[in-house]
Design a protein around this motif. Structure first.
Motif, short mmCIF file in Angstrom:
data_model
loop_
_atom_site.label_atom_id
_atom_site.label_comp_id
_atom_site.label_asym_id
_atom_site.label_seq_id
_atom_site.Cartn_x
_atom_site.Cartn_y
_atom_site.Cartn_z
N PRO A 31 -0.95 -23.04 -5.40
CA PRO A 31 -1.53 -24.00 -6.36
C PRO A 31 -1.16 -23.73 -7.81
CG PRO A 31 -3.19 -22.49 -5.52
CD PRO A 31 -1.97 -22.26 -4.69
N SER A 32 -0.93 -22.47 -8.16
CA SER A 32 -0.57 -22.13 -9.54
C SER A 32 0.57 -21.11 -9.52
CB SER A 32 -1.78 -21.55 -10.28
OG SER A 32 -2.84 -22.47 -10.30
N PRO A 33 1.76 -21.53 -9.16
CA PRO A 33 2.86 -20.58 -9.01
C PRO A 33 3.34 -20.04 -10.36
CG PRO A 33 3.68 -22.80 -8.80
CD PRO A 33 2.19 -22.91 -8.90
N SER A 34 3.83 -18.83 -10.31
CA SER A 34 4.40 -18.21 -11.50
C SER A 34 5.38 -17.14 -11.04
CB SER A 34 3.31 -17.56 -12.37
OG SER A 34 2.71 -16.47 -11.68
N ARG A 35 6.19 -16.66 -11.97
CA ARG A 35 7.12 -15.59 -11.64
C ARG A 35 6.35 -14.38 -11.15
NH1 ARG A 35 9.53 -11.06 -13.86
NH2 ARG A 35 11.77 -10.79 -13.39
N GLU A 36 5.29 -14.03 -11.84
CA GLU A 36 4.52 -12.85 -11.48
C GLU A 36 3.91 -13.00 -10.08
OE1 GLU A 36 4.33 -14.50 -14.33
OE2 GLU A 36 5.39 -12.99 -15.56
N GLN A 37 3.45 -14.18 -9.77
CA GLN A 37 2.83 -14.40 -8.46
C GLN A 37 3.84 -14.21 -7.34
OE1 GLN A 37 3.31 -17.79 -6.61
NE2 GLN A 37 2.52 -16.59 -4.89
N LEU A 38 5.09 -14.69 -7.54
CA LEU A 38 6.12 -14.52 -6.52
C LEU A 38 6.51 -13.05 -6.37
CD1 LEU A 38 8.53 -17.59 -6.96
CD2 LEU A 38 6.52 -17.35 -5.50
N LEU A 39 6.59 -12.34 -7.50
CA LEU A 39 6.92 -10.92 -7.43
C LEU A 39 5.83 -10.15 -6.67
CD1 LEU A 39 8.33 -10.20 -11.01
CD2 LEU A 39 9.60 -10.72 -8.91
N GLU A 40 4.58 -10.51 -6.92
CA GLU A 40 3.47 -9.84 -6.24
C GLU A 40 3.49 -10.11 -4.74
OE1 GLU A 40 -0.07 -11.16 -8.13
OE2 GLU A 40 0.32 -10.08 -10.02
N SER A 41 4.04 -11.28 -4.34
CA SER A 41 4.11 -11.60 -2.91
C SER A 41 5.24 -10.85 -2.21
CB SER A 41 4.28 -13.11 -2.72
OG SER A 41 5.57 -13.53 -3.13
N GLY A 42 6.05 -10.11 -2.99
CA GLY A 42 7.10 -9.29 -2.38
C GLY A 42 8.50 -9.86 -2.46
N ILE A 43 8.68 -10.96 -3.20
CA ILE A 43 10.01 -11.55 -3.31
C ILE A 43 10.79 -10.82 -4.40
CG2 ILE A 43 11.31 -13.67 -3.72
CD1 ILE A 43 8.92 -15.25 -2.78
N ASP A 44 12.05 -10.56 -4.12
CA ASP A 44 12.91 -9.81 -5.04
C ASP A 44 13.00 -10.50 -6.40
OD1 ASP A 44 15.12 -7.77 -5.54
OD2 ASP A 44 16.21 -9.67 -5.83
N ALA A 45 12.94 -9.73 -7.49
CA ALA A 45 12.95 -10.28 -8.84
C ALA A 45 14.23 -11.04 -9.13
CB ALA A 45 12.74 -9.16 -9.86
N HIS A 46 15.36 -10.48 -8.70
CA HIS A 46 16.64 -11.16 -8.95
C HIS A 46 16.68 -12.51 -8.24
CE1 HIS A 46 20.94 -11.63 -9.62
NE2 HIS A 46 21.05 -11.94 -8.34
N LEU A 47 16.17 -12.55 -7.01
CA LEU A 47 16.12 -13.81 -6.27
C LEU A 47 15.22 -14.82 -6.96
CD1 LEU A 47 16.76 -15.52 -3.79
CD2 LEU A 47 14.93 -14.33 -2.57
N VAL A 48 14.08 -14.39 -7.43
CA VAL A 48 13.14 -15.28 -8.13
C VAL A 48 13.79 -15.85 -9.39
CG1 VAL A 48 10.97 -15.39 -9.42
CG2 VAL A 48 11.06 -14.18 -7.23
N ASP A 49 14.42 -14.99 -10.18
CA ASP A 49 14.99 -15.43 -11.46
C ASP A 49 16.15 -16.41 -11.24
OD1 ASP A 49 13.15 -13.90 -12.81
OD2 ASP A 49 14.51 -12.18 -13.06
N GLN A 50 17.04 -16.05 -10.31
CA GLN A 50 18.19 -16.93 -10.05
C GLN A 50 17.75 -18.27 -9.46
OE1 GLN A 50 20.81 -15.78 -11.83
NE2 GLN A 50 22.21 -15.76 -10.09
N ALA A 51 16.87 -18.22 -8.46
CA ALA A 51 16.44 -19.44 -7.80
C ALA A 51 15.63 -20.34 -8.74
CB ALA A 51 15.61 -19.10 -6.56
N SER A 52 14.77 -19.76 -9.56
CA SER A 52 13.96 -20.58 -10.47
C SER A 52 14.85 -21.29 -11.48
CB SER A 52 12.90 -19.72 -11.17
OG SER A 52 13.51 -18.69 -11.95
N ARG A 53 15.92 -20.62 -11.93
CA ARG A 53 16.86 -21.29 -12.85
C ARG A 53 17.56 -22.46 -12.16
NH1 ARG A 53 17.66 -15.98 -15.20
NH2 ARG A 53 19.29 -15.49 -13.71
N MET A 54 17.96 -22.25 -10.90
CA MET A 54 18.61 -23.32 -10.15
C MET A 54 17.64 -24.49 -9.93
SD MET A 54 21.78 -22.61 -9.48
CE MET A 54 22.07 -23.79 -8.16
#
Length: 341
Positions: free
Chosen positions: A39-62
């Motif tokens: 309901p309230s996604p954020s970079r920090e929330q995805l990192l806390e869920s265990g998703i790799d930081a590089h994957l989050v940053d690259q995918a969010s930009r795309m």
């Protein structure tokens, strides 16, 4: 969006790269699903869920570039409704793809000139496989502006076209500017002996393709704007060997003239002929006559009408006698002349 196995990748330290790592569509889709599912996604929330930081940053930009994610100046995220954002992104992708395909011929001329080869507009090129035939066909049809003419034998390539579950037969063919293209196609009626082909032709008629039947046809060709053509012989060699991409103007003009001649002789496969099975003997006979004029065999008519071959043979004989015709084709032509079909 491709499916993911549902397991989050284990968080690890980003790898060192001298250039940005390209992500697969599956990886981008995985991150997008994680975003829309919160309901309230954020970079920090995805990192806390265990998703790799590089994957989050690259995918969010795309995703931001695609309009599927809004990243504010302060780094906060907003997610547009997928039922609006996804179709908008898909439409933009299709528009850009059409534009790129439309420039393929011109770019190849530059490619050839840079390598001191003949310009593509003055050459005919051998094509060796069914995959190459499909690629060459996609290239020239993407550059179409007004008209596509098709001659289709009862071949492996024609079966591929009609039976491919990923083909959207109802989709109207459009040029790079988004305007409808006039598409005329002649099919060898022997193709109707293959289960599923009549249904596909029905869909293509709905999508605006003008379909006619005549035969036998001994080769297939796709002709675009009287400027280019692909000729193939997979009815003779199922591998696709011997096919040609043609840009020689006299050659293409000759193919257009063959198409026009066949078109005048062919019988339209109208919406009535492609509709559900007829309920009266008169309408059934009208379809039989129309298929006869197109050169259809008894087995083709049997498959179309869902009646026994013996019944078809009996009706054909009766119709030929009633019209004073000596051949099946003559019966169909005479029926057309009398306005019976």
């Amino acid at each position: 969006m491709p499916e993911h196995n549902g397991q989050h990748p284990v968080a690890t330290a980003p790898l060192a790269h001298s250039w940005p790592q390209m992500l697969t569509e599956e990886e981008i889709s995985f991150v997008y699903m994680a975003i829309v599912g919160h309901p309230s996604p954020s970079r920090e929330q995805l990192l806390e869920s265990g998703i790799d930081a590089h994957l989050v940053d690259q995918a969010s930009r795309m995703l931001h570039a695609r309009g599927l994610l809004v990243i504010a100046a302060d780094g906060t995220w907003e997610v547009p409704a997928p039922d609006i954002a996804l179709p908008a992104w898909a439409a933009d992708t299709e528009r850009r793809a059409r534009a790129w395909r439309a420039t393929a011929s011109e770019l190849h001329q530059v490619y050839s000139a840079a390598r001191q080869a003949k310009a593509l507009n003055s050459e005919n090129r051998d094509i060796g496989t069914l995959a190459d035939i499909a690629s060459a066909t996609a290239t020239i049809t993407a550059g179409a502006t007004k008209e596509i003419l098709c001659i289709r034998a009862a071949s492996r390539r024609t079966e591929q076209l009609l039976l491919d579950p990923y083909n959207s037969h109802r989709e109207i063919f459009r040029n790079a500017a988004g305007h409808p293209i006039n598409v005329q196609a002649i099919y060898d009626p022997a193709i109707l002996d293959t289960s599923g082909t009549l249904e596909a032709l029905r869909e293509r008629i709905i999508g605006g393709e003008e379909v006619r039947l005549t035969g036998p046809i001994h080769f297939s060709a796709i002709i675009v704007d009287e400027m280019a053509a692909v000729i193939e012989f997979s009815n003779i060699d199922p591998s696709g060997s011997g096919a040609l991409l043609v840009r020689s103007r006299p050659f293409v003009t000759a193919l257009v003239r063959i198409m026009r001649t066949l078109w005048a002789l062919a019988v339209p496969l109208s919406s009535e002929a492609a509709a559900p099975l007829p309920s009266t003997a008169a309408s059934r006979d009208a379809i039989i006559l129309k298929l006869l004029a197109g050169g259809a065999t008894d087995s083709t008519i049997t498959r179309r009408l869902g009646i026994s071959q013996r019944t078809v043979e009996r009706r054909v004989r009766h119709l030929m006698d009633s019209l004073g015709a000596e051949t099946r084709f003559q019966a169909g032509v005479e029926a057309a002349r009398q306005g019976l079909v």
